[in-house]
Design an enzyme around this catalytic site. Structure first.
Site, mmCIF file in Angstrom:
data_model
loop_
_atom_site.group_PDB
_atom_site.id
_atom_site.type_symbol
_atom_site.label_atom_id
_atom_site.label_comp_id
_atom_site.label_asym_id
_atom_site.label_seq_id
_atom_site.Cartn_x
_atom_site.Cartn_y
_atom_site.Cartn_z
ATOM 1 N N SER A 1 -47.575 8.534 -13.991
ATOM 2 C CA SER A 1 -48.858 8.732 -14.661
ATOM 3 C C SER A 1 -48.701 9.228 -16.099
ATOM 4 C CB SER A 1 -49.723 9.727 -13.872
ATOM 5 O OG SER A 1 -50.050 9.215 -12.597
ATOM 6 N N GLY B 1 -51.696 6.668 -11.215
ATOM 7 C CA GLY B 1 -51.067 5.800 -12.200
ATOM 8 C C GLY B 1 -51.537 6.133 -13.602
ATOM 9 N N GLY C 1 -52.734 5.200 -17.822
ATOM 10 C CA GLY C 1 -53.563 4.289 -18.600
ATOM 11 C C GLY C 1 -55.057 4.437 -18.384
ATOM 12 N N CYS D 1 -56.284 10.196 -8.140
ATOM 13 C CA CYS D 1 -56.074 10.095 -9.585
ATOM 14 C C CYS D 1 -56.618 8.759 -10.124
ATOM 15 C CB CYS D 1 -54.597 10.294 -9.911
ATOM 16 S SG CYS D 1 -54.274 10.626 -11.656
ATOM 17 N N GLN E 1 -60.415 6.920 -9.811
ATOM 18 C CA GLN E 1 -61.207 6.317 -10.884
ATOM 19 C C GLN E 1 -61.554 4.861 -10.577
ATOM 20 O OE1 GLN E 1 -58.426 7.026 -14.007
ATOM 21 N NE2 GLN E 1 -58.755 9.238 -13.998
ATOM 22 N N GLY F 1 -56.113 11.977 -17.962
ATOM 23 C CA GLY F 1 -56.776 12.009 -19.257
ATOM 24 C C GLY F 1 -58.130 11.333 -19.225
ATOM 25 N N HIS G 1 -54.164 16.132 -7.626
ATOM 26 C CA HIS G 1 -53.009 15.725 -6.823
ATOM 27 C C HIS G 1 -52.805 16.652 -5.623
ATOM 28 C CE1 HIS G 1 -51.318 12.505 -9.366
ATOM 29 N NE2 HIS G 1 -51.984 13.144 -10.313
ATOM 30 N N GLU H 1 -50.924 16.207 -3.176
ATOM 31 C CA GLU H 1 -49.513 16.200 -2.756
ATOM 32 C C GLU H 1 -48.682 17.182 -3.564
ATOM 33 O OE1 GLU H 1 -49.339 13.908 -6.451
ATOM 34 O OE2 GLU H 1 -50.794 14.066 -4.815
#
Length: 374
Positions: free
Chosen positions: A45, A237, A239, A264, A268, A308, A347, A349
């Site tokens: 990520s 991931g 971007g 994450c 989205q 982000g 997260h 995990e």
């Protein structure tokens, strides 16, 4: 070796490269974790980002084989106040400088990381460049301005696995699914779409009894359904989620008849598939000390975060907010009101970070059991 970090707004910092000569650029961000730098370095990520660690001493426990989160280092560059060259840890196999040199990743130390962090907090994450080759700040600032912004970038397809793999005995095992896949049916069949997955997510799904098969991000809906999964998991991931049109379209289809979970970037993608809108945060959430509230229990969890971008589901009547960030009140989790669909932005995990939210995997396991009987 002298190095300069220059930002697109004209700000620059002088420091020293602890990885030798080179030049690297990306989006400059900061991470508030005191430890966990190895997991940060290997988290897909962080692709395209230069990570500034706010804790002043990094590298004192070296690098271990057990703590990696993917097969390689993904950060564009690493920024620290002081790098420890002589670690003390019985598990350590090499130092942080040796690890980054081996990976070909720039590292800079000796800059005022507190000043850099405050600058990014006030002005937002921005493009930057680190160089030992060009030491003219004005020229480096001009180079930084030429770098692509994080908005508009599909980075998930650059870090996804090239082939399908099963998670077996604690490691990824490549498999050929061209003629179908033979499930063992020891547990629910879970297809994980790999947008840059962290290995600890796979470990915890395996612990819940799922039989996990990971597929590349570019897999079509038809290819995924041909594998006859019981449930779908959308991974983390890098971007901009707003440009992942096909991923969103696929997720929308999965939500019609399958249990689906996302973390994450997966959160989205799911949020957009169900009617939400993605947007970029000013400087993002990066660290392992972010407070989140579970809206049902009102319990406050300390979470590990790295994103982000966020998603707005205020116009989605079929969804309910399950988690909220207590620092800026942005969305951290949601669930469908009638379907077995859940997602969280942070997260659970950990790796690194607290384990307050590990229950997410058991919660998804129970949803799958209720929906499929498996």
């Amino acid at each position: 070796m002298k190095a300069i970090l220059a930002l697109e707004d004209g700000t620059y910092f002088e420091g020293t490269s602890f990885t030798g000569p080179g030049e690297s650029g990306g989006e400059a961000i900061f991470n508030t974790g005191m430890t966990g730098y190895q997991e940060v370095l290997t988290d897909p990520s962080y692709t395209g980002q230069m990570v500034c660690m706010t804790y002043p001493l990094i590298g004192n426990y070296g690098i271990t084989k057990e703590d990696i989160e993917s097969a390689k280092v993904h950060v564009a560059a690493f920024i620290v106040k002081e790098c420890c060259k002589h670690p003390s840890n019985w598990r350590s196999v090499m130092s942080l400088p040796e690890y980054l040199k081996e990976a070909g990743v720039m590292g800079i130390e000796g800059i005022d990381t507190r000043a850099l962090t405050r600058h990014l907090r006030i002005n937002g994450a921005m493009r930057g460049i680190i160089s030992t080759e060009e030491l003219d700040p004005e020229k480096l600032v001009a180079k930084a301005k030429q770098l692509p912004t994080m908005e508009g970038q599909n980075l998930a397809d650059t870090v996804t696995s090239e082939t399908c793999y099963a998670w077996q005995d604690g490691k990824p095992v490549p498999v050929d699914v061209s003629s179908g896949y033979k499930w063992s049916d020891k547990g629910p069949r879970l297809v994980l779409v790999d947008y840059g997955v962290k290995w600890n997510i796979l470990r915890l799904l395996d612990e819940q009894g799922f039989e996990v098969l990971s597929v590349p991000s570019h897999y079509s809906e038809e290819q995924v359904r041909a594998l006859e999964p019981d449930a779908i998991f959308l991974s983390n991931g890098p971007g901009d989620p707003a440009v992942l049109d096909q991923a969103v379209k696929n997720a929308k289809s999965y939500c019609e008849d399958l249990p689906v979970a996302g973390i994450c970037l997966g959160h989205q993608i799911l949020g957009q598939a169900l009617g939400g809108k993605a947007f970029k945060l000013k400087f993002g959430h990066h660290g392992c000390n972010h407070p989140v509230m579970d809206m049902e229990s009102k319990k406050i969890e300390i979470s590990s975060q790295n994103h982000g971008f966020c998603v707005d589901i205020s116009d989605c009547s079929d969804l309910k907010i399950t988690h909220k960030n207590l620092n800026d009140e942005t969305l951290e989790g949601f669930a469908h009101k009638t379907k077995p669909i859940i997602a969280i932005q942070f997260h659970p995990e950990a790796a690194p970070g607290p384990h307050d939210s590990c229950y997410f995997f058991a919660r998804f396991r129970n949803l799958v059991k209720d929906a499929t009987g498996k």
